[in-house]
Design a protein around this motif. Structure first.
Motif: not given
Length: 331
Positions: A87-95, A130-145
């Motif tokens: 993913l390419y993120v142009d508004d990125f902030h992780v508290p 932007t994150n590193n390459e994830v193998p295959g044609d799908a990725l799961v994004l998980i955000y925890e706070a």
């Protein structure tokens, strides 16, 4: 004449989107690979993927749940046919206290690929990442706070990476039989031939460069300066990034410790990346697709490099002495 990847991307629709899922329409795999091979041949830089433009806010599409003391947002991004994606993120902030993960979908492989946790260590003023390459044609994004965290997070996506060449993952995530760009005469740095270069090998970095709608691979080297202050200077070739514009440098990926455990191995040491560089100077010597000069690019890795990664800053000599021998170490 260079092949334009822009025409290919502009012809695409945005894809199909639903709650907790985002599917991006992708090009013909064979056509994409053919265009990348032409780009590689004509420009001398190894093109491995495309950036497919798309826009979404993770928090508007992810599914929210509560697990113990954490709020959890989860969503899947599908990029049909890709060997790997990002993913390419142009508004990125992780508290501080929050964590971001990227995984392969459960059951897609016999084991789940996991990248993370991504933390506030990755934050920067321009908010691009932007994150590193994830193998295959799908990725799961998980955000925890943590429940009750008041600082706002931001995950605004502007594009996805569609990788179609030179993706070398170990089993069980192997999606291609390619051996990267190595030739039979080239050996792993941890073979006996590399025994005399144990320090210098840690100066070499793998570069993932995004420019003109394409994704390219190149090599670079961390270099010292006369102050010997470990300023995070990195030297590469100008032709690798001669189309890069101001908005591209924040997506520049610098990968450290990219090597196999053993000589002839299939498993690599977990490498580390920093995202974003500051463009300092270059030779500006590309005439068409021909190099007319020293072909150098000097940048500064933007964010702090952890000393745990043991980076090495290679020396240099401006006296004119040509040396008695040498070796090439690359990604």
């Amino acid at each position: 004449m260079r092949v334009s990847v822009g025409v290919l991307m502009l012809a695409m629709s945005w894809g199909v989107h639903a709650q907790n899922a985002w599917t991006v329409e992708t090009p013909s795999f064979d056509k994409a690979v053919a265009e990348m091979e032409v780009q590689t041949e004509e420009t001398g830089r190894d093109m491995v993927g495309l950036v497919l433009p798309t826009q979404f806010d993770v928090f508007e599409h992810a599914t929210r749940s509560v697990a113990g003391d954490f709020e959890v947002w989860t969503m899947t991004v599908e990029v049909p046919g890709a060997l790997a994606t990002c993913l390419y993120v142009d508004d990125f902030h992780v508290p501080a206290g929050a964590r971001l993960w990227f995984e392969t979908p459960q059951g897609r492989y016999s084991e789940t690929w996991v990248e993370g946790p991504v933390t506030s260590f990755e934050n920067n003023d321009h908010r691009r990442w932007t994150n590193n390459e994830v193998p295959g044609d799908a990725l799961v994004l998980i955000y925890e706070a943590p429940v009750g965290l008041t600082e706002a997070a931001a995950l605004g996506v502007c594009g996805v990476g569609y990788f179609a060449r030179h993706q070398r993952f170990p089993e069980p995530w192997l999606t291609s039989t390619e051996r990267g760009g190595s030739e039979a005469c080239q050996v792993d740095v941890n073979c006996p031939e590399g025994d005399s270069w144990e320090c210098e090998k840690d100066a070499v970095v793998k570069l993932r460069i995004t420019q003109a709608g394409g994704i390219f691979l190149c090599s670079g080297s961390m270099v010292n300066n006369t102050a010997k202050d470990c300023r995070q200077l990195m030297l590469s070739s100008f032709h690798c990034a001669d189309d890069a514009e101001d908005d591209d440098w924040p997506f520049f990926k610098v990968q450290f410790n990219y090597e196999f455990y053993d000589c002839g191995g299939a498993s690599s040491i977990n490498s580390h990346t920093r995202t974003g560089v500051i463009h300092l100077t270059d030779s500006d010597d590309m005439v068409g697709n021909q190099i007319d000069g020293s072909d150098f690019l000097l940048v500064e890795v933007e964010d702090p490099i952890s000393p745990d990664w043991e980076p090495f800053y290679a020396g240099w000599d401006a006296t004119g002495f040509k040396g008695n021998g040498g070796v090439g170490i690359h990604h």
